[in-house]
Design an enzyme around this catalytic site. Structure first.
Site, mmCIF file in Angstrom:
data_model
loop_
_atom_site.group_PDB
_atom_site.id
_atom_site.type_symbol
_atom_site.label_atom_id
_atom_site.label_comp_id
_atom_site.label_asym_id
_atom_site.label_seq_id
_atom_site.Cartn_x
_atom_site.Cartn_y
_atom_site.Cartn_z
ATOM 1 N N GLN A 127 0.850 -1.209 0.000
ATOM 2 C CA GLN A 127 0.000 0.000 0.000
ATOM 3 C C GLN A 127 0.871 1.239 0.000
ATOM 4 O O GLN A 127 1.806 1.361 0.786
ATOM 5 C CB GLN A 127 -0.907 0.001 1.235
ATOM 6 C CG GLN A 127 -1.766 1.256 1.377
ATOM 7 C CD GLN A 127 -1.139 2.307 2.283
ATOM 8 O OE1 GLN A 127 -0.471 1.972 3.252
ATOM 9 N NE2 GLN A 127 -1.336 3.584 1.965
ATOM 10 N N ARG A 164 -9.581 12.924 14.054
ATOM 11 C CA ARG A 164 -10.094 11.740 14.736
ATOM 12 C C ARG A 164 -10.169 11.993 16.227
ATOM 13 O O ARG A 164 -9.383 12.763 16.772
ATOM 14 C CB ARG A 164 -9.182 10.550 14.460
ATOM 15 C CG ARG A 164 -9.037 10.361 12.960
ATOM 16 C CD ARG A 164 -8.463 9.042 12.547
ATOM 17 N NE ARG A 164 -8.386 9.035 11.085
ATOM 18 C CZ ARG A 164 -7.339 8.640 10.385
ATOM 19 N NH1 ARG A 164 -6.284 8.163 11.011
ATOM 20 N NH2 ARG A 164 -7.352 8.692 9.075
ATOM 21 N N HIS A 228 -11.988 3.795 4.614
ATOM 22 C CA HIS A 228 -10.861 3.832 5.548
ATOM 23 C C HIS A 228 -11.312 3.440 6.972
ATOM 24 O O HIS A 228 -10.827 3.956 7.965
ATOM 25 C CB HIS A 228 -10.227 5.239 5.560
ATOM 26 C CG HIS A 228 -8.734 5.239 5.701
ATOM 27 N ND1 HIS A 228 -7.876 5.348 4.642
ATOM 28 C CD2 HIS A 228 -7.936 5.146 6.795
ATOM 29 C CE1 HIS A 228 -6.624 5.340 5.071
ATOM 30 N NE2 HIS A 228 -6.621 5.212 6.382
ATOM 31 N N ASP A 259 -13.801 -3.412 2.149
ATOM 32 C CA ASP A 259 -13.454 -3.511 3.571
ATOM 33 C C ASP A 259 -14.334 -2.564 4.369
ATOM 34 O O ASP A 259 -15.066 -1.741 3.810
ATOM 35 C CB ASP A 259 -11.950 -3.271 3.819
ATOM 36 C CG ASP A 259 -11.520 -1.796 3.725
ATOM 37 O OD1 ASP A 259 -12.364 -0.873 3.840
ATOM 38 O OD2 ASP A 259 -10.309 -1.563 3.545
ATOM 39 N N GLY A 261 -15.878 -2.817 8.615
ATOM 40 C CA GLY A 261 -16.922 -3.364 9.478
ATOM 41 C C GLY A 261 -17.252 -4.825 9.254
ATOM 42 O O GLY A 261 -18.272 -5.296 9.755
ATOM 43 N N ARG A 263 -17.161 -8.314 10.292
ATOM 44 C CA ARG A 263 -16.862 -8.905 11.604
ATOM 45 C C ARG A 263 -17.307 -10.346 11.757
ATOM 46 O O ARG A 263 -17.089 -10.956 12.794
ATOM 47 C CB ARG A 263 -17.531 -8.066 12.719
ATOM 48 C CG ARG A 263 -17.068 -6.608 12.766
ATOM 49 C CD ARG A 263 -15.607 -6.486 13.178
ATOM 50 N NE ARG A 263 -15.154 -5.106 13.210
ATOM 51 C CZ ARG A 263 -14.507 -4.497 12.207
ATOM 52 N NH1 ARG A 263 -14.221 -5.158 11.093
ATOM 53 N NH2 ARG A 263 -14.124 -3.238 12.317
HETATM 54 C C1 LIG Z 1 -5.239 1.525 13.083
HETATM 55 C C2 LIG Z 1 -5.522 1.647 11.615
HETATM 56 C C3 LIG Z 1 -4.512 2.051 10.743
HETATM 57 C C4 LIG Z 1 -4.758 2.139 9.376
HETATM 58 N N1 LIG Z 1 -3.735 2.480 8.536
HETATM 59 C C5 LIG Z 1 -3.963 2.515 7.196
HETATM 60 C C6 LIG Z 1 -2.907 2.800 6.301
HETATM 61 O O1 LIG Z 1 -1.768 3.039 6.711
HETATM 62 N N2 LIG Z 1 -3.186 2.802 4.973
HETATM 63 C C7 LIG Z 1 -4.427 2.527 4.475
HETATM 64 O O2 LIG Z 1 -4.643 2.532 3.281
HETATM 65 N N3 LIG Z 1 -5.451 2.250 5.314
HETATM 66 C C8 LIG Z 1 -5.237 2.226 6.646
HETATM 67 N N4 LIG Z 1 -6.286 1.924 7.485
HETATM 68 C C9 LIG Z 1 -7.602 1.555 6.910
HETATM 69 C C10 LIG Z 1 -7.687 0.039 6.635
HETATM 70 O O3 LIG Z 1 -6.878 -0.335 5.562
HETATM 71 C C11 LIG Z 1 -9.111 -0.409 6.299
HETATM 72 O O4 LIG Z 1 -9.607 0.372 5.241
HETATM 73 C C12 LIG Z 1 -10.087 -0.354 7.462
HETATM 74 O O5 LIG Z 1 -9.438 -0.592 8.691
HETATM 75 C C13 LIG Z 1 -11.172 -1.403 7.243
HETATM 76 O O6 LIG Z 1 -12.146 -1.324 8.205
HETATM 77 P P1 LIG Z 1 -12.221 -2.289 9.508
HETATM 78 O O7 LIG Z 1 -11.110 -1.843 10.421
HETATM 79 O O8 LIG Z 1 -13.565 -1.990 10.030
HETATM 80 O O9 LIG Z 1 -12.035 -3.721 9.042
HETATM 81 C C14 LIG Z 1 -6.052 1.846 8.863
HETATM 82 C C15 LIG Z 1 -7.065 1.460 9.744
HETATM 83 C C16 LIG Z 1 -6.819 1.345 11.099
HETATM 84 C C17 LIG Z 1 -7.929 0.880 12.004
#
Ligand SMILES: Cc1cc2nc3c(=O)[nH]c(=O)nc-3n(C[C@H](O)[C@H](O)[C@H](O)COP(=O)(O)O)c2cc1C
Length: 331
Positions: A127, A164, A228, A259, A261, A263
């Protein structure tokens, strides 16, 4: 014994510093989109088939030509060192043990070389964020090519970082490396990333059919419908609601993943029924990592796979090819 993602979250909460748990859990603004992501999967209802032979269920799939044992992949998230002292190395081991695809984040604490060695042959995507300094991004992408990543994931929903509730102790999604994000990035980034890497480019973080069409026309081989995890535009539509229009717009021209939510195995089943080729897990993988290191990550992946197999049997389906929107009730 796998008790579900909620139990993994509880275990992670017990083992993480409160500010780290909160940084992982939080979304932007009033966290409307964080809540919407999970509830949108819940709101979908299944119409199972009965009296079909479900002795053998096959959940293997193929993403951009790579055959995988499950349509459950690891979304890019930064700073795994906050969950486990070995950081992304532990995640890579867990992913490799389950055979799952690991999308490694730019904001990883460990080097791509270390992570790739730990993943030992398992498929990895990289990524990338577009930095103002394109030379810096180019170097990261070239490194990803050298260590054998098989696709570049361009995160499109972070022109700027949102506000956030928890910024933790100043952790940002970009990780320890301070990236100066370039808010001027446009569609031409897709072709540029493809040309410097020679790899397929997957655009992550879109929610609209017209954006999907533009990205595919600009050369994207795959799209991740994502907001995200509710960490960017608060109030953005839930991914389960955005997915159908993107799938319809793209057709066979690119692969569509989702992606946000997810679960339960039943959520995975619903996502595949809506036309996604795979789902990606963000927070659940971090919970597994925090609670149990590499085996914890493996347990989460295998747990979701088991739940998906169970859901498929109960829905009367034996292969992913059979899944389409006919399995969903209009509610
Ligand atoms: C702690 C955290 C860090 C993340 N860091 C990135 C990142 O560096 N790059 C990115 O594209 N998405 C990042 N994301 C988003 C995730 O890739 C993803 O889209 C998202 O967590 C999916 O939702 P979920 O946590 O409900 O499964 C991050 C999400 C979280 C929770």
């Amino acid at each position: 014994v796998w008790e579900g993602a909620a139990a993994a979250e509880t275990a992670a909460r017990a083992s993480l510093r409160p500010e780290v748990f909160d940084w992982i859990a939080c979304g932007s603004g009033d966290e409307l989109t964080v809540a919407a992501n999970t509830s949108a999967w819940h709101d979908l209802r299944l119409r199972p088939h009965v009296l079909r032979d479900v002795t053998n269920v096959d959940i293997s799939c193929s993403l951009l030509g790579t055959v995988l044992p499950m349509p459950i992949a690891i979304a890019p998230t930064s700073r795994h060192d906050l969950c486990d002292p070995e950081g992304e190395i532990a995640t890579a081991r867990g992913a490799a043990a389950a055979g799952a695809l690991f999308a490694v984040a730019t904001g990883s604490e460990r080097t791509l070389q270390e992570i790739s060695t730990a993943a030992a042959g398992a498929p990895r995507w990289f990524q990338v964020y577009m930095a103002r300094d394109r030379g810096w991004t180019r170097e990261r992408v070239q490194e990803a090519v050298e260590v054998g990543c098989s696709a570049v994931v361009l995160t499109a929903d972070v022109p700027v970082v949102s506000r956030r509730r928890s910024t933790g102790a100043g952790f940002v999604d970009a990780g320890r490396v301070r990236i100066e994000l370039d808010p001027s990035v446009g569609l031409d980034a897709i072709a540029w990333l493809g040309s410097i890497s020679g790899l397929p480019v997957v655009v992550k973080g879109l929610l609209r059919a017209d954006d999907a069409e533009r990205c595919v026309a600009a050369g994207a081989a795959g799209l991740i419908v994502s907001n995200h995890g509710g960490r960017q535009l608060d109030g953005a539509v839930a991914t389960a609601r955005a997915l159908p229009a993107v799938v319809a717009a793209v057709g066979q021209a690119a692969e569509v993943y989702v992606d946000g939510g997810v679960r339960r195995g039943t959520d995975v089943l619903k996502a595949l029924a809506l036309g996604a080729k795979s789902i990606f897990l963000g927070r659940p993988v971090l919970w597994g990592l925090a609670a149990g290191g590499a085996p914890g990550v493996e347990a989460v992946l295998r747990g979701f796979a088991e739940e998906l197999e169970l859901a498929m049997r109960l829905a009367g389906c034996t292969s992913l090819r059979e899944l389409d929107s006919d399995l969903l009730a209009v509610v």
